[in-house]
Design a protein around this motif. Structure first.
Motif, PDB file in Angstrom:
ATOM      1  N   VAL A   1      63.292   4.753  13.691  1.00  0.00           N
ATOM      2  CA  VAL A   1      61.854   4.470  13.682  1.00  0.00           C
ATOM      3  C   VAL A   1      61.536   3.440  14.760  1.00  0.00           C
ATOM      4  N   GLY A   2      60.395   3.616  15.394  1.00  0.00           N
ATOM      5  CA  GLY A   2      59.925   2.612  16.345  1.00  0.00           C
ATOM      6  C   GLY A   2      59.371   1.404  15.609  1.00  0.00           C
ATOM      7  N   MET A   3      59.668   0.221  16.098  1.00  0.00           N
ATOM      8  CA  MET A   3      59.178  -1.009  15.486  1.00  0.00           C
ATOM      9  C   MET A   3      58.607  -1.912  16.575  1.00  0.00           C
ATOM     10  N   GLY A   4      57.390  -2.365  16.366  1.00  0.00           N
ATOM     11  CA  GLY A   4      56.768  -3.301  17.288  1.00  0.00           C
ATOM     12  C   GLY A   4      56.053  -2.653  18.457  1.00  0.00           C
ATOM     13  N   ALA A   5      56.317  -1.386  18.735  1.00  0.00           N
ATOM     14  CA  ALA A   5      55.727  -0.754  19.919  1.00  0.00           C
ATOM     15  C   ALA A   5      54.224  -0.593  19.780  1.00  0.00           C
ATOM     16  N   ARG A   6      53.750  -0.154  18.610  1.00  0.00           N
ATOM     17  CA  ARG A   6      52.310   0.048  18.443  1.00  0.00           C
ATOM     18  C   ARG A   6      51.570  -1.282  18.415  1.00  0.00           C
ATOM     19  N   ALA A   7      52.200  -2.314  17.848  1.00  0.00           N
ATOM     20  CA  ALA A   7      51.589  -3.646  17.887  1.00  0.00           C
ATOM     21  C   ALA A   7      51.461  -4.131  19.323  1.00  0.00           C
ATOM     22  N   LEU A   8      52.501  -3.917  20.105  1.00  0.00           N
ATOM     23  CA  LEU A   8      52.455  -4.320  21.512  1.00  0.00           C
ATOM     24  C   LEU A   8      51.386  -3.550  22.274  1.00  0.00           C
TER      25      LEU A   8
ATOM     26  N   ASP B   1      63.673  -8.745  17.987  1.00  0.00           N
ATOM     27  CA  ASP B   1      64.969  -8.467  17.366  1.00  0.00           C
ATOM     28  C   ASP B   1      64.726  -7.468  16.232  1.00  0.00           C
ATOM     29  N   ILE B   2      64.677  -6.174  16.562  1.00  0.00           N
ATOM     30  CA  ILE B   2      64.236  -5.156  15.609  1.00  0.00           C
ATOM     31  C   ILE B   2      65.424  -4.488  14.910  1.00  0.00           C
ATOM     32  N   TYR B   3      65.124  -3.700  13.900  1.00  0.00           N
ATOM     33  CA  TYR B   3      66.145  -2.948  13.164  1.00  0.00           C
ATOM     34  C   TYR B   3      66.227  -1.501  13.657  1.00  0.00           C
ATOM     35  N   GLY B   4      65.078  -0.861  13.859  1.00  0.00           N
ATOM     36  CA  GLY B   4      65.055   0.483  14.415  1.00  0.00           C
ATOM     37  C   GLY B   4      65.448   1.579  13.441  1.00  0.00           C
TER      38      GLY B   4
END
Length: 460
Positions: A443-450, A426-429
């Motif tokens: 902004v990308g959120m969570g993609a690099r962690a994944l 459930d991101i803000y982006g």
């Protein structure tokens, strides 16, 4: 724009990084004429500060950049990118070991400092370029940087140029670049092929709702990404006030993020079978808009009472998740700018996620820390299940009361996925203020962690 490292050349300037706590010791190690010059410049080694050292001909012989204090670095990300932003145009090479942190992540931050959204106005990111540091995989970092730039561009583009049709075109470009395949179900064909909630949410728009279905890769474990593609959200008949509608071009941030992640996966040729599902709609207002009080059928067979047309993202995701689950992949991940409740809980900087799998959670937490893409686990809290059961239908899309809004939305989505290895973000982006390597905007959120966690989550 292409974000890349600079080639070696005769004009490369050596760059020295200095921590604030080590400044005095470092200065004492220099020849007197250099230390006197740096002191006279008022250099204190704070993050983003720099001083240029001239040679006897007046050219720059070296650059010194501040890396700040450990406490200050802990309050932000990408301190090396702050130097990139402050340094004058030129090509630089790190001449010292990184004082702290991960070199690959800091090199990525430098590349991302060159990003600017320039579609409608001439904007420029940092002009200072970096030679790829020794030990850093240049191709990998460049692939991640350019995938993140794709995500940012998609989110930053207003709905006048980024409706469902343009989002489909962007997905086709990604597939074209990497040799995958794509199928699209649009308009009334959604009803014929069993996606009634995607159709209901998007039917009021001049641009037909659609389900974008991308495939890439022939071997390895199966990963399915599902991204919310609500290209603009008026709130529907539960119309948002103007202040709440202002940023709704970013309501397709989940789709933009999964496209960026897919770009990374394909560019790096990861050994997996990738599927990307994007329900692309505009939640508009017209005579045929879906209404509060309506009861919708879903692909899963559940009926859903509509108590708020502004809780539309979970509806389109539910149909797409049902399709994802039918293939029984090894891992299903949904990403969405879904609830304001998540922002109240963790703010704009953290990526909250839900999973029932402790192994997935451990991998994500570790990966997020390693690559400076912070994530935070939230609970699929079983006692709240009754909050999404209205009695008149199987499910309620917007439980009354206002409590636990992000959790009840996640529980709603989980009803449509039987695969136990399901994770929802459930991101803000959106980055609300300028920061090193992260300008204000999409902004990308969570993609690099994944991306970092995928080898552990999928065992490859």
């Amino acid at each position: 724009m292409s974000l890349s490292f600079a080639p070696e050349s005769d004009t490369v300037v050596p760059l020295y990084l200095v921590e604030a706590e080590e400044l005095d010791t470092w200065l004492d190690s220099l020849p007197d004429h250099e230390s006197n010059w740096i002191r006279a410049a008022g250099f204190r080694a704070s993050i983003g500060s720099h001083v240029l050292m001239p040679d006897d001909k007046g050219s720059v012989s070296k650059a010194i950049a501040g890396f700040g204090k450990a406490k200050t670095r802990a309050r932000g990300r990408f301190p090396l990118a702050a130097a990139a932003k402050s340094l004058p145009e030129g090509i630089y090479r790190l001449a010292t070991d990184l004082p702290a942190g991960d070199l690959e992540t800091e090199a990525l931050g430098w590349l991302l400092s060159g990003y600017a959204f320039d579609r409608y106005h001439k904007n420029q990111g940092a002009k200072a370029r970096l030679v790829c540091p020794t030990g850093v995989d240049a191709a990998k970092v460049e692939a991640i940087a350019n995938a993140e730039a794709l995500t940012r561009d998609l989110i930053n583009t207003p709905a006048s140029d980024m409706g469902p049709e343009a989002l489909e075109a962007a997905a086709r470009e990604v597939v074209k670049d990497f040799g995958g395949k794509i199928d699209v179900i649009a308009g009334d064909a959604l009803l014929d092929q069993g996606f009634p909630m995607i159709h209901a949410v998007g039917r009021a728009s001049d641009q037909a709702p659609r389900l974008i279905d991308m495939h890439w890769g022939q071997d390895g474990p199966k990963l399915t990404l599902v991204g919310k593609g609500v290209c603009f959200d008026t709130g529907g008949l539960n119309l948002k006030p103007g202040g709440s509608m202002g940023l709704m071009k970013k309501d397709m941030g989940g789709a933009a993020t999964v496209l960026g992640l897919a770009h990374m996966i394909m560019a790096l040729k990861l050994p997996i079978q990738l599927r990307v599902l994007i329900p692309a709609v505009e939640n508009a207002v017209s005579g045929n808009a879906f209404r509060p009080g309506d009861i919708l059928n879903s692909r899963k067979g559940f009926t859903v009472e509509i108590n708020n047309t502004d809780a539309e993202g979970r509806l389109v995701l539910a149909d797409a998740l049902t399709l994802a689950d039918e293939e029984n992949p090894d891992l299903v991940i949904s990403m969405a700018t879904l609830t304001g409740a998540a922002r109240v809980a963790v703010g704009p900087d953290l990526s909250p996620y839900y999973t029932d799998d402790d192994g997935i959670s451990a991998a994500l937490t570790k990966a997020g820390t390693e690559v400076s893409d912070p994530v935070w686990r939230m609970p699929f809290w079983e006692p709240y299940e009754k909050m999404i059961e209205p009695g008149i239908a199987d499910l309620d899309n917007a439980p009354k009361g206002g409590f636990a809004g992000s959790i009840t939305a996640a529980l709603f989505l989980r009803r449509f996925v039987e695969n136990p290895r399901y994770t929802h973000f459930d991101i803000y982006g959106w980055n609300p203020a300028n920061a090193p390597a992260r300008p204000k905007g999409g902004v990308g959120m969570g993609a690099r962690a994944l991306l970092q966690a995928l080898p552990d989550m999928l065992d490859f």
